[in-house]
Design a protein around this motif. Structure first.
Motif, PDB file in Angstrom:
ATOM      1  N   SER A  17       0.847  -1.196   0.000  1.00 52.92           N
ATOM      2  CA  SER A  17       0.000   0.000   0.000  1.00 52.92           C
ATOM      3  C   SER A  17       0.883   1.246   0.000  1.00 52.92           C
ATOM      4  O   SER A  17       2.095   1.167   0.225  1.00 52.92           O
ATOM      5  CB  SER A  17      -0.882  -0.009   1.247  1.00 52.92           C
ATOM      6  N   ARG A  18       0.261   2.396  -0.195  1.00 51.00           N
ATOM      7  CA  ARG A  18       1.020   3.653  -0.082  1.00 51.00           C
ATOM      8  C   ARG A  18       1.585   3.800   1.325  1.00 51.00           C
ATOM      9  O   ARG A  18       2.679   4.307   1.517  1.00 51.00           O
ATOM     10  CB  ARG A  18       0.127   4.849  -0.415  1.00 51.00           C
ATOM     11  N   ASP A  19       0.796   3.348   2.329  1.00 49.27           N
ATOM     12  CA  ASP A  19       1.285   3.416   3.719  1.00 49.27           C
ATOM     13  C   ASP A  19       2.649   2.754   3.854  1.00 49.27           C
ATOM     14  O   ASP A  19       3.508   3.210   4.599  1.00 49.27           O
ATOM     15  CB  ASP A  19       0.333   2.664   4.670  1.00 49.27           C
ATOM     16  N   VAL A  23       7.546   7.175  -0.358  1.00 45.04           N
ATOM     17  CA  VAL A  23       8.855   7.670   0.076  1.00 45.04           C
ATOM     18  C   VAL A  23       8.899   9.202   0.128  1.00 45.04           C
ATOM     19  O   VAL A  23       9.958   9.784   0.372  1.00 45.04           O
ATOM     20  CB  VAL A  23       9.988   7.151  -0.861  1.00 45.04           C
ATOM     21  N   ASN A  24       7.758   9.832  -0.107  1.00 46.58           N
ATOM     22  CA  ASN A  24       7.712  11.293  -0.053  1.00 46.58           C
ATOM     23  C   ASN A  24       7.525  11.731   1.404  1.00 46.58           C
ATOM     24  O   ASN A  24       6.439  11.600   1.973  1.00 46.58           O
ATOM     25  CB  ASN A  24       6.561  11.802  -0.928  1.00 46.58           C
ATOM     26  N   ALA A  25       8.596  12.246   1.994  1.00 52.01           N
ATOM     27  CA  ALA A  25       8.573  12.575   3.422  1.00 52.01           C
ATOM     28  C   ALA A  25       7.559  13.661   3.757  1.00 52.01           C
ATOM     29  O   ALA A  25       7.152  13.795   4.915  1.00 52.01           O
ATOM     30  CB  ALA A  25       9.962  12.993   3.878  1.00 52.01           C
ATOM     31  N   LYS A  26       7.128  14.442   2.737  1.00 48.83           N
ATOM     32  CA  LYS A  26       6.167  15.508   3.030  1.00 48.83           C
ATOM     33  C   LYS A  26       4.795  14.931   3.365  1.00 48.83           C
ATOM     34  O   LYS A  26       3.980  15.575   4.010  1.00 48.83           O
ATOM     35  CB  LYS A  26       6.017  16.418   1.810  1.00 48.83           C
ATOM     36  N   VAL A  27       4.505  13.734   2.867  1.00 48.05           N
ATOM     37  CA  VAL A  27       3.144  13.203   3.042  1.00 48.05           C
ATOM     38  C   VAL A  27       3.081  11.815   3.672  1.00 48.05           C
ATOM     39  O   VAL A  27       2.014  11.379   4.099  1.00 48.05           O
ATOM     40  CB  VAL A  27       2.387  13.158   1.675  1.00 48.05           C
ATOM     41  N   ASN A  28       4.210  11.107   3.743  1.00 44.37           N
ATOM     42  CA  ASN A  28       4.078   9.686   4.102  1.00 44.37           C
ATOM     43  C   ASN A  28       3.790   9.416   5.582  1.00 44.37           C
ATOM     44  O   ASN A  28       3.655   8.267   5.971  1.00 44.37           O
ATOM     45  CB  ASN A  28       5.264   8.841   3.606  1.00 44.37           C
ATOM     46  N   LYS A  38      -3.967  12.722  -0.914  1.00 43.23           N
ATOM     47  CA  LYS A  38      -2.882  13.664  -1.201  1.00 43.23           C
ATOM     48  C   LYS A  38      -2.057  13.159  -2.377  1.00 43.23           C
ATOM     49  O   LYS A  38      -1.689  13.921  -3.273  1.00 43.23           O
ATOM     50  CB  LYS A  38      -2.007  13.800   0.066  1.00 43.23           C
ATOM     51  N   CYS A  39      -1.764  11.864  -2.349  1.00 41.91           N
ATOM     52  CA  CYS A  39      -0.974  11.284  -3.433  1.00 41.91           C
ATOM     53  C   CYS A  39      -1.703  11.457  -4.765  1.00 41.91           C
ATOM     54  O   CYS A  39      -1.104  11.860  -5.755  1.00 41.91           O
ATOM     55  CB  CYS A  39      -0.709   9.803  -3.146  1.00 41.91           C
ATOM     56  N   ARG A  40      -3.007  11.168  -4.773  1.00 45.32           N
ATOM     57  CA  ARG A  40      -3.758  11.300  -6.033  1.00 45.32           C
ATOM     58  C   ARG A  40      -3.708  12.733  -6.542  1.00 45.32           C
ATOM     59  O   ARG A  40      -3.540  12.984  -7.732  1.00 45.32           O
ATOM     60  CB  ARG A  40      -5.207  10.864  -5.827  1.00 45.32           C
ATOM     61  N   SER A  61       3.065  18.837  -6.964  1.00 46.01           N
ATOM     62  CA  SER A  61       3.236  17.492  -7.511  1.00 46.01           C
ATOM     63  C   SER A  61       4.295  16.737  -6.701  1.00 46.01           C
ATOM     64  O   SER A  61       5.022  17.317  -5.908  1.00 46.01           O
ATOM     65  CB  SER A  61       3.627  17.571  -8.982  1.00 46.01           C
ATOM     66  N   CYS A  62       4.336  15.425  -6.939  1.00 47.22           N
ATOM     67  CA  CYS A  62       5.304  14.603  -6.206  1.00 47.22           C
ATOM     68  C   CYS A  62       6.526  14.361  -7.082  1.00 47.22           C
ATOM     69  O   CYS A  62       6.399  13.836  -8.192  1.00 47.22           O
ATOM     70  CB  CYS A  62       4.664  13.275  -5.816  1.00 47.22           C
ATOM     71  N   SER A  63       7.692  14.710  -6.564  1.00 42.59           N
ATOM     72  CA  SER A  63       8.906  14.606  -7.375  1.00 42.59           C
ATOM     73  C   SER A  63       9.337  13.156  -7.582  1.00 42.59           C
ATOM     74  O   SER A  63      10.173  12.861  -8.414  1.00 42.59           O
ATOM     75  CB  SER A  63      10.042  15.397  -6.725  1.00 42.59           C
ATOM     76  N   TYR A  64       8.762  12.228  -6.822  1.00 40.41           N
ATOM     77  CA  TYR A  64       9.131  10.813  -6.975  1.00 40.41           C
ATOM     78  C   TYR A  64       8.298  10.115  -8.051  1.00 40.41           C
ATOM     79  O   TYR A  64       8.630   9.027  -8.481  1.00 40.41           O
ATOM     80  CB  TYR A  64       8.925  10.061  -5.651  1.00 40.41           C
ATOM     81  N   TYR A  65       7.211  10.771  -8.426  1.00 39.12           N
ATOM     82  CA  TYR A  65       6.287  10.108  -9.344  1.00 39.12           C
ATOM     83  C   TYR A  65       6.817  10.112 -10.778  1.00 39.12           C
ATOM     84  O   TYR A  65       7.279  11.130 -11.280  1.00 39.12           O
ATOM     85  CB  TYR A  65       4.923  10.810  -9.282  1.00 39.12           C
ATOM     86  N   PRO A  97       8.224   3.796  -5.193  1.00 35.79           N
ATOM     87  CA  PRO A  97       8.066   2.335  -5.178  1.00 35.79           C
ATOM     88  C   PRO A  97       6.634   1.888  -5.455  1.00 35.79           C
ATOM     89  O   PRO A  97       6.412   0.853  -6.071  1.00 35.79           O
ATOM     90  CB  PRO A  97       8.478   1.947  -3.751  1.00 35.79           C
ATOM     91  N   TYR A  98       5.666   2.690  -4.967  1.00 40.48           N
ATOM     92  CA  TYR A  98       4.259   2.300  -5.126  1.00 40.48           C
ATOM     93  C   TYR A  98       3.912   2.184  -6.612  1.00 40.48           C
ATOM     94  O   TYR A  98       3.355   1.176  -7.052  1.00 40.48           O
ATOM     95  CB  TYR A  98       3.377   3.347  -4.437  1.00 40.48           C
ATOM     96  N   PHE A  99       4.263   3.216  -7.390  1.00 35.77           N
ATOM     97  CA  PHE A  99       3.910   3.179  -8.814  1.00 35.77           C
ATOM     98  C   PHE A  99       4.879   2.315  -9.621  1.00 35.77           C
ATOM     99  O   PHE A  99       4.475   1.672 -10.596  1.00 35.77           O
ATOM    100  CB  PHE A  99       3.834   4.608  -9.376  1.00 35.77           C
ATOM    101  N   ALA A 100       6.151   2.268  -9.214  1.00 30.99           N
ATOM    102  CA  ALA A 100       7.114   1.453  -9.962  1.00 30.99           C
ATOM    103  C   ALA A 100       6.715  -0.022  -9.913  1.00 30.99           C
ATOM    104  O   ALA A 100       6.760  -0.728 -10.928  1.00 30.99           O
ATOM    105  CB  ALA A 100       8.517   1.639  -9.379  1.00 30.99           C
TER     106      ALA A 100
HETATM  107  S1  SF4 Z   1       3.675   9.218  -5.915  1.00 32.43           S
HETATM  108 FE1  SF4 Z   1       4.600   7.723  -4.559  1.00 32.43          FE
HETATM  109  S2  SF4 Z   1       6.078   8.851  -3.349  1.00 32.43           S
HETATM  110 FE2  SF4 Z   1       4.701  10.330  -4.300  1.00 32.43          FE
HETATM  111  S3  SF4 Z   1       3.101  10.693  -2.787  1.00 32.43           S
HETATM  112 FE3  SF4 Z   1       2.368   9.062  -4.135  1.00 32.43          FE
HETATM  113  S4  SF4 Z   1       2.997   7.170  -3.106  1.00 32.43           S
HETATM  114 FE4  SF4 Z   1       4.176   8.827  -2.197  1.00 32.43          FE
END
Ligand code: SF4
Length: 662
Positions: A17-19, A23-28, A38-40, A61-65, A97-100
């Motif tokens: 799960s996203r939980d 890896v986004n420290a602003k929201v995780n 928030k992720c969506r 936006s999320c820089s990891y996405y 990792p969630y989307f990868a």
């Molecule tokens: S895209 Fe990934 S890293 Fe970014 S907020 Fe969503 S689950 Fe977290």
């Protein structure tokens, strides 16, 4: 690396799960529903920027996405990794990792996922796992909870306030949706939610009643809430169309529904789908009631709709049969027995069943004893006795002595969080808690999981790794008793306080017991295949206690060279029929201890044989603690002799597997 028949490496992917994987420290650190929303939003903002050529990333936006394949997908393709590796690598290469892992799902040969992802139809569908399950071999490890997970997957519980909030959101969409299609769909969903909330309010004013499935469907119909096979399937289709409409509109018209409320409605529709499936074929397996539940965040009680599925076969059959059936299902666990009962609960015939030997030499590596009394005080944690001060004090003395004799970590399991609180309060008041802490630091299992639980486990691990060791006060059926691996010195003893029967005051438990008795009567009148012979209510109830107990005592041996003690601090384990319910591997090793002194002597010999050096360290720690606070060791003369002959024959076997072919 495993290879397929052509010699090519097998591709594997781990889903979480996203939980677990954000890896986004602003929201995780947000709570589950908020994190999903928030992720969506952040993903939609990133897609929007991508589409319209705005700055590649913005604060929204999320820089990891990554929309397509990113650096993490390349790593996943190259090497097997578990969820911790996935998260660590995601951080290292700035890729989510969630989307990868979802990107890699379509081509995966092996998929690792929590097993509720398979049993829960809504999750399976949303994760697009149906295609993977069809014709595959599904291996469910730690399957002892499959029965409960399957029942939960077909059940629904929400307060009336949550349903009303969902109703408001759908009503707003019905008025101002972005398309006629969305407006109409929202109107239909809203009508059902309004009808149900009115019915719940009406019930909340009456004496509590539990309705059977067919009865409640007729009542809802009479109240103008049309819920049947066709209407529910229509609503499920409507929800899918709405989501697709929002997806096609992109960010400019993204869904205004919060993910928590959308999933509430989808969960309700899923349960109503099971309740009405095949023109009500399973309706008799459901019970519906309105209860008053305390909502911690609001500090008040609210009416709650409960739609309970009492038959795990209702959800499990979607995995074992139908259009998306697996080819084979393998269930494995150390605590599946009795196997015929599990097969009956799941409604399938397992053609292959195995009970395997335990990997350890139980005689040499396990010291299992029953301590029935301390001095004149009988140790009996049954409901009537559990709150007596004398009993809790005697228990405290036993635990204190055992802590002294165990090198490393000690896990103590009580039946509930309330009992843990009670023990801690009494032992603190009498000063025993301080004496215990002088020997080993004590961690207490917090209610629920989350960061608090993780902190308690980390604290325990740190302390258990020292020469003194540590103690964890935990509850049967809690996260600690089921999901945490404490190897070697992390756990050298498990202390068992009683038999963890589910609460008889729990309405759902009472209904399940009654339901099982009804099934037994119905089966007797029209016997079918013997493998479907149901358990009586009482048999089911007792089995729940032993599953939880066997899970907890299994913490003591985690690999072939591991060793440790199990001490049953309850006189009921002197009875042969009580010991018979234990897992086969330990059943034969259980012996009575005539006294606390005899127990301590036996334990000392056991650990001396296993680890002389560590015993010297334990003696040193105990000596230091004894200077600070030392109660007298229980006198041999004070302690009655235990009865003999309660131990069964030692056959050293272990419960393991139950299989397969659908
Ligand atoms: S895209 Fe990934 S890293 Fe970014 S907020 Fe969503 S689950 Fe977290």
């Amino acid at each position: 690396m495993m290879r397929n028949a052509q010699g090519l490496p097998l591709k594997m992917v781990v889903l979480g799960s996203r939980d677990q994987t954000c890896v986004n420290a602003k929201v995780n650190r947000l709570r589950s529903g908020e994190l999903n929303d928030k992720c969506r939003d952040m993903v939609a903002a990133a897609d929007h920027a991508d589409k319209f050529g705005a700055a590649a990333q913005s604060e929204h936006s999320c820089s990891y996405y990554r929309k397509g394949m990113g650096p993490l997908t390349t790593r996943i393709a190259q090497q097997p990794m578990d969820i911790e590796d996935l998260v660590a690598d995601g951080k290292a290469v700035n890729d989510c990792p969630y989307f990868a892992s979802r990107q890699m799902l379509p081509g995966a040969d092996i998929v690792f996922a929590p097993y509720n992802y398979l049993v829960d139809v809504a999750i399976r569908r949303s994760m697009k796992l149906d295609e993977h399950v069809r014709g595959s071999v599904v291996i469910v490890d730690e399957a002892h909870n499959i029965e409960g997970v399957a029942r939960d997957a077909a059940s629904f519980e929400r307060t009336v306030d949550v349903l009303m909030a969902a109703s408001k959101e759908f009503n707003a969409l019905a008025q101002q949706g972005p398309s006629e299609e969305v407006c109409e769909g929202s109107r239909q969903v809203c009508d059902v939610l309004r009808g149900l909330t009115t019915w719940i309010d009406d019930q909340a004013d009456k004496p509590a009643r539990v309705f059977r499935g067919p009865e409640v469907l007729a009542l809802w119909d009479g109240a103008g809430v049309c819920i049947n096979d066709e209407s529910v399937q229509t609503l499920v289709g409507v929800r899918a169309q709405m989501d697709e409409a929002f997806r096609l509109m992109g960010n400019s018209k993204k869904s205004p529904l919060s993910s928590a409320l959308a999933s509430t409605v989808d969960g309700l529709l899923q349960t109503l789908g099971f309740l009405t499936a095949e023109h009500g074929r399973f309706a008799r397996d459901f019970r519906v009631t309105v209860t008053q539940e305390f909502v911690v965040a609001k500090r008040r009680r609210e009416a709650q709709l409960n739609v309970w599925c009492l038959n795990p076969a209702v959800a499990f059959r979607t995995l074992a049969g139908g259009p998306h059936a697996a080819r084979s299902i393998v269930l494995t666990s150390g605590t599946l027995s009795p196997l015929p009962a599990l097969a009956s609960e799941l409604g399938v015939e397992f053609k292959h069943q195995l009970e395997l030997m335990h990997v350890v030499n139980v005689d040499k590596q396990v010291f299992a004893r029953v301590l029935p009394r301390v001095g004149r005080e009988l140790l009996d944690s049954s409901y009537k006795n559990a709150e007596r001060g004398e009993y809790v004090d005697a228990l405290g003395q036993a635990v204190l002595h055992i802590m002294r004799g165990v090198p490393g970590g000690v896990l103590l399991f009580a039946s509930s969080y309330a009992s843990v609180d009670r023990l801690q309060a009494r032992w603190t008041a009498t000063g025993v808690w301080a004496q215990m802490e002088a020997l080993k630091p004590i961690s207490v299992e917090p209610k629920g999981g989350g960061a608090e639980f993780d902190r308690a486990v980390a604290e325990y691990r740190r302390n258990a790794a020292t020469a003194a060791g540590a103690m964890f006060l935990a509850v049967f059926r809690g996260k600690l008793s089921e999901g945490i691996d404490f190897v070697d010195d992390m756990c050298r003893a498990v202390l068992v306080l009683g038999l963890p029967f589910p609460s008889v005051k729990d309405l759902k438990v009472a209904e399940k017991k009654q339901y099982q008795d009804e099934r037994v009567r119905a089966f007797a009148q029209a016997p079918k295949q013997q493998h479907l012979a149901p358990l009586s209510g009482n048999e089911w109830y007792v089995q729940q206690a032993y599953r939880a107990l066997n899970q907890a005592i299994g913490r003591v041996i985690r690999h072939v060279h591991d060793y440790g003690c199990i001490v049953f601090l309850d006189q009921r384990f002197m009875q042969r029929d009580v010991v018979e319910g234990l897992s086969k591997w330990v059943r034969g090793a259980v012996r009575p201890a005539g006294s606390l002194g005899e127990l301590m002597d036996g334990m000392e010999d056991f650990f001396k044989d296993r680890r002389p050096a560590a015993m010297a360290a334990v003696a040193a720690v105990a000596a230091v603690a004894a200077v600070a606070a030392a109660p007298a060791r229980a006198s041999e003369a004070d302690v009655a002799t235990a009865s003999e002959g309660s131990a069964a024959e030692d056959d050293g076997d272990s419960d393991v597997v139950l299989v397969e072919e659908m």
